[in-house]
Motif scaffolding. Structure first.
Motif, PDB file in Angstrom:
ATOM      1  N   TYR A  69       0.836  -1.200   0.000  1.00  0.00           N
ATOM      2  CA  TYR A  69       0.000   0.000   0.000  1.00  0.00           C
ATOM      3  C   TYR A  69       0.879   1.262   0.000  1.00  0.00           C
ATOM      4  N   SER A  76      -5.864  -4.127  -7.122  1.00  0.00           N
ATOM      5  CA  SER A  76      -7.094  -4.915  -7.067  1.00  0.00           C
ATOM      6  C   SER A  76      -8.240  -4.261  -7.829  1.00  0.00           C
ATOM      7  N   HIS A  79      -9.982   2.102  -7.758  1.00  0.00           N
ATOM      8  CA  HIS A  79     -10.120   2.903  -6.541  1.00  0.00           C
ATOM      9  C   HIS A  79      -9.009   2.566  -5.549  1.00  0.00           C
ATOM     10  N   ASN A  80      -8.733   1.275  -5.349  1.00  0.00           N
ATOM     11  CA  ASN A  80      -7.708   0.864  -4.400  1.00  0.00           C
ATOM     12  C   ASN A  80      -6.297   1.159  -4.904  1.00  0.00           C
ATOM     13  N   THR A 162      -3.545   3.011   8.463  1.00  0.00           N
ATOM     14  CA  THR A 162      -3.373   3.754   7.215  1.00  0.00           C
ATOM     15  C   THR A 162      -2.438   4.932   7.429  1.00  0.00           C
TER      16      THR A 162
END
Length: 173
Positions: A69, A76, A79-80, A162
Motif C-alpha cells: 500500500y 485490485s 479505486h484501491n 493507514t
C-alpha cells in the motif's frame, strides 16, 4: 525544564492510584518509564481528564500488506490503486524507496510518531478498540512530507491502519 510526577507505591490490580504531589525542578534526575503488564494502552487521570497513555516498549505493528500500500503495489481495482500510487510517488519524491532501508525509515518514523505525534484518539464503537491519529514530519534524503497516520490499539500494541503522505516534490525529482 520538565515536570516529574512523584508516584506513591503501585497499587494492586484494579486499585486506583492517586498522584498526591508534584514539583518542578531543573536538576538532573534518574527517571523510570511506567509499564503496565498485560495491556499496551491505558488511561490516566490528569486533573480529572482521562489521558491516553501507552507502554513505551512496544513497537508499531505494520502488516505485510501495508508495504504494498505504501509503495504502489496494489492493483485490485482502480479505486484501491489510486492512493497507493500517490503514496509511492510522494515517498519517492523525498528519496524513500521500497527496500529494506525505506522500510526501516518508515518503521522508525511510525514508532516515533506514536511517542510524540498523537493529535487525537477515540474509541471505535464498532470494535471497542482505541484509534489514534498522528501527524508528523517524515524526512528523507531529498525532502520532507507531512504524514497523517491512523493506528488501532490492540492488546499487543499499536497496529498501523493507514497513512496519508502530504506534500512532496514529484516522482523522481
Amino acid at each position: 525544564m520538565f515536570l516529574w510526577l512523584v508516584l506513591p507505591p503501585l497499587a494492586p490490580s484494579g486499585m486506583e492510584v492517586t498522584v498526591t504531589t508534584t514539583r518542578t525542578t531543573t536538576t538532573t534526575a534518574t527517571v523510570h518509564n511506567l509499564t503496565v503488564e498485560g495491556v499496551h494502552t491505558y488511561y490516566v487521570l490528569v486533573g480529572g481528564t482521562p489521558i491516553l497513555a501507552h507502554n513505551s516498549n512496544c513497537g508499531v505493528t505494520i502488516d505485510d500488506g501495508k508495504w504494498d500500500y505504501f509503495f504502489g503495489h496494489v492493483d485490485s481495482n482502480p479505486h484501491n490503486a489510486e492512493r497507493p500510487t500517490r503514496n509511492a510517488y510522494r515517498l519517492e519524491s523525498i528519496g524513500i524507496r521500497d527496500n529494506a532501508a525505506g522500510h526501516e525509515i518508515l518503521t522508525e518514523h511510525f514508532n516515533e510518531a506514536m511517542r510524540s505525534g498523537v493529535v487525537d484518539s477515540h474509541v471505535n464503537p464498532r470494535t471497542g478498540l482505541t484509534n489514534v491519529r498522528t501527524e508528523s514530519l517524515l524526512y528523507g534524503p531529498r525532502g520532507a512530507l507531512l504524514i497523517r497516520a491512523n493506528f488501532e490499539m490492540t492488546g499487543s500494541g499499536a497496529r498501523l491502519t493507514t497513512m496519508i503522505p502530504i506534500g512532496g516534490r514529484g516522482y523522481g525529482r
